[in-house]
Design an enzyme around this catalytic site. Structure first.
Site, PDB file in Angstrom:
ATOM      1  N   GLU A 127       0.715  -1.285  -0.258  1.00  0.00           N
ATOM      2  CA  GLU A 127       0.069   0.162   0.141  1.00  0.00           C
ATOM      3  C   GLU A 127       0.953   1.264  -0.076  1.00  0.00           C
ATOM      4  O   GLU A 127       0.510   2.116   0.240  1.00  0.00           O
ATOM      5  CB  GLU A 127      -1.012  -0.232   1.132  1.00  0.00           C
ATOM      6  CG  GLU A 127      -2.096  -1.724   1.365  1.00  0.00           C
ATOM      7  CD  GLU A 127      -3.005  -1.206   1.943  1.00  0.00           C
ATOM      8  OE1 GLU A 127      -3.115   0.303   2.945  1.00  0.00           O
ATOM      9  OE2 GLU A 127      -4.419  -1.572   2.323  1.00  0.00           O
ATOM     10  N   GLU A 238      -5.539  -8.518  -0.052  1.00  0.00           N
ATOM     11  CA  GLU A 238      -6.505  -7.882   1.301  1.00  0.00           C
ATOM     12  C   GLU A 238      -8.015  -8.056   1.128  1.00  0.00           C
ATOM     13  O   GLU A 238      -7.715  -6.855   0.443  1.00  0.00           O
ATOM     14  CB  GLU A 238      -5.669  -6.996   1.810  1.00  0.00           C
ATOM     15  CG  GLU A 238      -4.981  -7.188   2.522  1.00  0.00           C
ATOM     16  CD  GLU A 238      -3.726  -6.117   3.753  1.00  0.00           C
ATOM     17  OE1 GLU A 238      -4.928  -5.050   4.094  1.00  0.00           O
ATOM     18  OE2 GLU A 238      -2.730  -5.502   3.996  1.00  0.00           O
TER      19      GLU A 238
END
Ligand code: NAG
Length: 370
Positions: A127, A238
């Site tokens: 991320e 995720e």
């Protein structure tokens, strides 16, 4: 002709089933460093989950065991004993990757083929592009990376594993879906072997993010990412829905909703043989909390109400463990100090802010961009 049909039948029969499992941070719920026994307990619980067979893969965020400079994370030893496959991860933002690469090399030297046969892939970063975007900065999510620096890090990891037992492992990157669809990040797509896709419809407060619409938001994000991916494989690294915590727009955190999201999204990914690492088996004391089990490791998912105090730590203590720290053990690094952020945020305006460190982190992140 018959032979061709036989060959086809054989190739279908031996098609590899997808990997499925959970994400695993580097620290326990109380902020202590996870050691081998902690990872073993997690992996055993995941394998025994009632109604969710085959959760035998683990995604990690860092190669470094907490409290060491570059020793291999002890999750590897637990994984070798439990025969849990691994999506390895190197934490790339906020401090360089030299020690992560050193820990990766140390792992290769120490565990050789025992490790190699379990490794599904290696993710360089997590991320980083999201944290570097305006949304991530507004949400005080901590330091990120620009696409060029990330591509350099991916190349450095490829060079580090070339010619080793992990030389043929796919090397990719994990980011939020809207980082992948941002064309300014396309150099990262060109550089990776797989795309690690994080998506949380729960946070998509500018859309209808009620649980009833969550599966279609997930599917839409997947579709858009596929269009950007240029044929590279997409692995779901995720996703999840919180079992407790405040609402976000029309999204309500609850055990029944988390279970519904699991039933609709996770189970359809499993059925489609898409590699999937769910967020998360056991969360740290966060609000919202995404753990499918509560403070006790139990093999009955979605059964225990999770509250901050259920962890036996006071809210002020819980506030001192940030998600970044939970994932990577970098609790001593100033830039990993608590932000108010959770995971995969999309709409900063809708989420809690107010950490005094947030402004410092945001300023630092801006400094990187400028
Ligand atoms: C798109 O990506 C670039 C490069 O990472 C970043 O600077 C920019 O802020 C991103 N835009 C949005 C809207 O996230």
């Amino acid at each position: 002709m018959q032979l061709n049909l036989l060959a086809l039948a054989l190739s279908v029969a031996t098609a590899e089933a997808a990997y499925k499992g959970f994400n695993y941070g580097a620290t326990n719920g109380d902020g202590s460093t996870r050691v081998k026994a902690d990872f073993t307990a997690q992996f055993q619980t995941a394998k025994g989950l009632v109604g969710a067979p085959g959760m035998t893969s683990a995604r990690l965020y860092t190669m470094i065991q907490g409290g060491t400079t570059n020793s291999p994370i002890e999750a590897i030893e637990a994984a070798i004993e439990e025969q849990t496959t691994l999506l390895l991860g190197l934490w790339t933002s906020g401090g360089g990757i030299d020690n992560e690469i050193a820990a990766l090399k140390n792992s290769i030297n120490q565990y050789g083929d025992d490790l190699a046969k379990l490794v599904v892939g290696i993710s360089v970063g997590s991320e980083d592009l999201y944290r570097n975007s305006p949304t991530g900065i507004k949400a005080h999510s901590g330091p990120g990376m620009n696409p060029d620096d990330l591509v350099s890090a991916i190349k450095a990891v490829k060079a580090a594993v070339a010619g080793t037992s992990l030389g043929s492992s796919p090397i990719g990157h994990v980011d939020t879906w809207n980082a992948w669809t941002n064309s300014s990040n396309s150099a990262v797509i060109d550089a990776v072997d797989f795309i690690g896709f994080d998506t949380y419809p729960f946070y998509q407060t500018t859309d209808d993010n009620s649980i009833d619409n969550a599966k279609s938001l997930f599917d839409e994000a997947m579709q858009k990412t596929k269009q950007a991916a240029g044929g590279k494989p997409i692995w779901v690294t995720e996703s999840g829905w919180p079992v407790s915590g405040p609402s976000e727009g029309a999204a309500v955190a609850s055990i029944p909703n988390a279970k519904k999201f699991w039933d609709q999204v996770a189970c359809s990914l499993f059925d489609s043989d898409i590699n999937t690492w769910w967020y998360i088996l056991q969360d740290y004391p966060a609000s919202p909390s995404f753990g499918v089990v509560g403070q006790q490791l139990t093999t009955k998912p979605f059964s225990t109400p999770v509250t901050k105090t259920a962890w036996g730590v006071s809210p002020s203590v819980t506030g001192s463990v940030s998600r970044s720290a939970f994932r990577t053990s970098m609790t001593s690094t100033p830039l990993q100090l608590p932000s108010a952020s959770a995971v995969g945020q999309f709409n900063a305006a809708a989420r809690p802010t107010g950490s005094i460190f947030g402004a410092v982190i945001a300023a630092f992140a801006l400094a990187i961009i400028v």
